[in-house]
Scaffold this motif. Structure first.
Motif, PDB file in Angstrom:
ATOM      1  N   ALA A  68       1.227   0.016  -4.354  1.00 19.97           N
ATOM      2  CA  ALA A  68       1.974   1.269  -4.470  1.00 19.97           C
ATOM      3  C   ALA A  68       3.388   0.938  -4.908  1.00 19.97           C
ATOM      4  O   ALA A  68       3.776  -0.230  -4.954  1.00 19.97           O
ATOM      5  CB  ALA A  68       1.994   2.000  -3.132  1.00 19.97           C
ATOM      6  N   PHE A  69       4.143   1.985  -5.237  1.00 16.23           N
ATOM      7  CA  PHE A  69       5.538   1.735  -5.595  1.00 16.23           C
ATOM      8  C   PHE A  69       6.409   2.933  -5.251  1.00 16.23           C
ATOM      9  O   PHE A  69       5.918   4.058  -5.075  1.00 16.23           O
ATOM     10  CB  PHE A  69       5.674   1.406  -7.093  1.00 16.23           C
ATOM     11  N   VAL A  70       7.705   2.641  -5.116  1.00 13.59           N
ATOM     12  CA  VAL A  70       8.707   3.683  -4.988  1.00 13.59           C
ATOM     13  C   VAL A  70       9.562   3.580  -6.244  1.00 13.59           C
ATOM     14  O   VAL A  70       9.944   2.464  -6.638  1.00 13.59           O
ATOM     15  CB  VAL A  70       9.600   3.462  -3.744  1.00 13.59           C
ATOM     16  N   ALA A 110       0.551  10.346  -5.299  1.00 21.37           N
ATOM     17  CA  ALA A 110      -0.605   9.438  -5.273  1.00 21.37           C
ATOM     18  C   ALA A 110      -1.761   9.935  -6.149  1.00 21.37           C
ATOM     19  O   ALA A 110      -2.419   9.146  -6.821  1.00 21.37           O
ATOM     20  CB  ALA A 110      -1.090   9.261  -3.839  1.00 21.37           C
ATOM     21  N   HIS A 111      -1.989  11.256  -6.154  1.00 25.48           N
ATOM     22  CA  HIS A 111      -3.145  11.784  -6.889  1.00 25.48           C
ATOM     23  C   HIS A 111      -2.762  12.446  -8.209  1.00 25.48           C
ATOM     24  O   HIS A 111      -3.626  12.948  -8.917  1.00 25.48           O
ATOM     25  CB  HIS A 111      -3.904  12.790  -6.025  1.00 25.48           C
ATOM     26  N   LEU A 135      10.386   9.021  -5.848  1.00 21.22           N
ATOM     27  CA  LEU A 135       9.002   9.228  -6.278  1.00 21.22           C
ATOM     28  C   LEU A 135       8.136   8.080  -5.773  1.00 21.22           C
ATOM     29  O   LEU A 135       8.471   6.909  -5.961  1.00 21.22           O
ATOM     30  CB  LEU A 135       8.946   9.288  -7.807  1.00 21.22           C
ATOM     31  N   ILE A 136       7.010   8.444  -5.140  1.00 19.13           N
ATOM     32  CA  ILE A 136       6.075   7.429  -4.654  1.00 19.13           C
ATOM     33  C   ILE A 136       4.816   7.501  -5.514  1.00 19.13           C
ATOM     34  O   ILE A 136       4.326   8.597  -5.808  1.00 19.13           O
ATOM     35  CB  ILE A 136       5.642   7.714  -3.193  1.00 19.13           C
ATOM     36  N   GLY A 137       4.319   6.346  -5.903  1.00 21.85           N
ATOM     37  CA  GLY A 137       3.044   6.305  -6.615  1.00 21.85           C
ATOM     38  C   GLY A 137       2.131   5.302  -5.940  1.00 21.85           C
ATOM     39  O   GLY A 137       2.613   4.330  -5.350  1.00 21.85           O
ATOM     40  N   THR A 172       0.855  -1.198   0.000  1.00 19.08           N
ATOM     41  CA  THR A 172       0.000   0.000   0.000  1.00 19.08           C
ATOM     42  C   THR A 172       0.887   1.242   0.000  1.00 19.08           C
ATOM     43  O   THR A 172       2.077   1.177   0.330  1.00 19.08           O
ATOM     44  CB  THR A 172      -0.926   0.100   1.248  1.00 19.08           C
ATOM     45  N   GLY A 173       0.269   2.365  -0.324  1.00 17.49           N
ATOM     46  CA  GLY A 173       0.975   3.638  -0.304  1.00 17.49           C
ATOM     47  C   GLY A 173       1.392   4.010   1.114  1.00 17.49           C
ATOM     48  O   GLY A 173       2.462   4.582   1.336  1.00 17.49           O
TER      49      GLY A 173
END
Ligand SMILES: *Cc1c(COP(=O)(O)O)cnc(C)c1O
Length: 402
Positions: free
Chosen positions: A244-246, A204-205, A231-233, A105-106
């Motif tokens: 989620a990912f880094v 995220a958004h 960068l986080i998504g 998860t984020g």
């Protein structure tokens, strides 16, 4: 020792801060079915309308047939499957970074990344309105946490000057989740460079929504990959799936694999979900009409709100907050909307600062023009009902006569 649960719950109810869940009987989309009633929803994060897309469903089903449901273990044991790996490679290409690492998860991506990179003796600088997971991560890390004024690079600059440390990490939402505004990215990049700090953006958004190819806030501002090394998504929003990912350098990702506790000590997300996300990533990149459609609807909503005199914040993203102030009026307005077939949740403290309770309206590429118009009409009625003393909506006649 805090108060007994019953007492705490009673106080939350009295303060209009008690939260309860709705149970929806249908798939994610612009409509919700609750106890046999249909509502138009304006509160999901499925911005591009992909959560229930047939290609995602097919990808998930096919992968489930091949890989089963559960991943069976953490990534470092035997949970890392071919679909995870392929998705990581595609996310790296998408974000134009050497490598990407999936998290479940984020929330966990943020906790894992910040606690792996900062600790005692270090300083983490965060925007005051950052997402809870970034704030929690800063606190958990053991580093000194300094919060700067919202979207205010000068305030950040003052804190950076006052807090030299071993490692300095600046963390910010790209698009602010409750306000829909953008981080002042070019200014953050300059401050980070000048003070030799690491800049981490949680987009995220923004990913999928901003930028010509959905590359998010970095593509929107045209900042280079080196400018935002971390960068986080998240995948549960515009991508319509889960996880989620880094994304970052080879060494950074390798370090997270070794050190990020929320990566190491948790079960890998289901491989079929990764497969569905691969399908979603293809659509995010190729179907730019979804982003264009969203922008058309945002403009329609902003224009209509201005005509009706609705106190909607100026936001160019699908997050369109209507700040009402107190929790009770916000709940009242949400209730009124619901009675009129429109679902929007009231967002109250502590999710947002005191006295800024709001209707957080979110738009999706899947909404129709008519649904936006209906939303405007019903919002107007709901706000008049909830805030009878305010002059909301009095500009309607003026707008027509000028
Ligand atoms: C939603 C959100 C998260 C959390 O992501 P999940 O995958 O839902 O845990 C993190 N950061 C921001 C800015 C978010 O809006």
């Amino acid at each position: 020792m805090s108060a007994p649960p019953a007492q705490t719950l009673q106080r939350l109810r009295e303060q209009h801060l008690y939260r309860s869940r709705l149970t929806l009987d249908n798939a994610t989309g612009v409509e919700a079915v609750i106890s046999g009633q249909r509502y138009i929803t304006f509160c999901s994060n499925d911005y591009l309308g992909l959560a229930n897309h047939p290609e995602l469903i097919r990808a998930l089903q096919t992968a489930a047939a091949d890989y089963g449901v559960g991943s069976g273990a953490s990534h470092l044991v035997t949970g890392h499957k071919t679909p995870h790996h392929a998705l990581e490679e595609e996310l790296a290409t998408f974000t134009r970074r050497p490598r990407a690492l999936l998290f479940s998860t984020g929330y966990m991506a943020n906790i894992g990344a910040i606690t792996a990179l900062a600790g005692r003796g270090d300083t983490v600088f965060e925007d005051r309105l950052n997402h809870a997971s970034l704030i929690d991560a800063g606190q958990l890390s053991g580093a000194t946490l300094k919060r700067y004024q919202h979207a205010d690079a000068a305030s950040l600059e003052r804190l950076l000057r006052g807090h030299p440390g071993d490692t300095r990490l600046i963390a910010s939402d790209g698009v602010f989740s409750m306000d829909g505004d953008l981080a002042p990215l070019p200014a953050l990049v300059r401050s980070a460079r000048q003070h030799n700090a690491i800049l981490m953006i949680d987009d995220a958004h923004g990913l999928g929504v901003l930028g010509a190819t959905g590359g998010g806030i970095c593509e929107h501002y045209g900042v280079s990959v080196d400018d935002v090394p971390l960068l986080i998504g998240t995948l549960g929003k515009a991508f319509g799936t889960f996880g989620a990912f880094v994304a970052g350098s080879e060494n950074l990702i390798d370090l997270l694999i070794q050190k990020a506790r929320t990566y190491i000590y948790t079960t890998a997300l289901p491989p079929a979900v990764a497969a569905a996300t691969r399908a979603s990533l293809r659509l995010v990149q190729t179907e730019s009409w979804r982003r264009e459609r969203l922008q058309t609807l945002i403009a329609r909503f902003q224009h209509g709100a201005a005509q009706l005199g609705l106190p909607v914040s100026a936001s160019s993203t699908p997050i369109q907050p209507l700040i009402m102030g107190d929790a009770q009026s916000t709940l009242h307005a949400a209730e009124h909307l619901r009675e009129n077939g429109i679902l929007i949740t009231a967002i109250r403290p502590p999710t947002v600062p005191a006295d800024t309770a709001r209707l957080r309206i979110t738009l999706s590429a899947a909404h129709s023009d008519e649904q936006i118009d209906l939303l405007l009409e019903k919002l107007h009625d709901a706000i008049r009902a909830a805030l009878p003393d305010q002059a909301v909506g009095d500009t309607r006649k003026q707008a027509g006569s000028t």
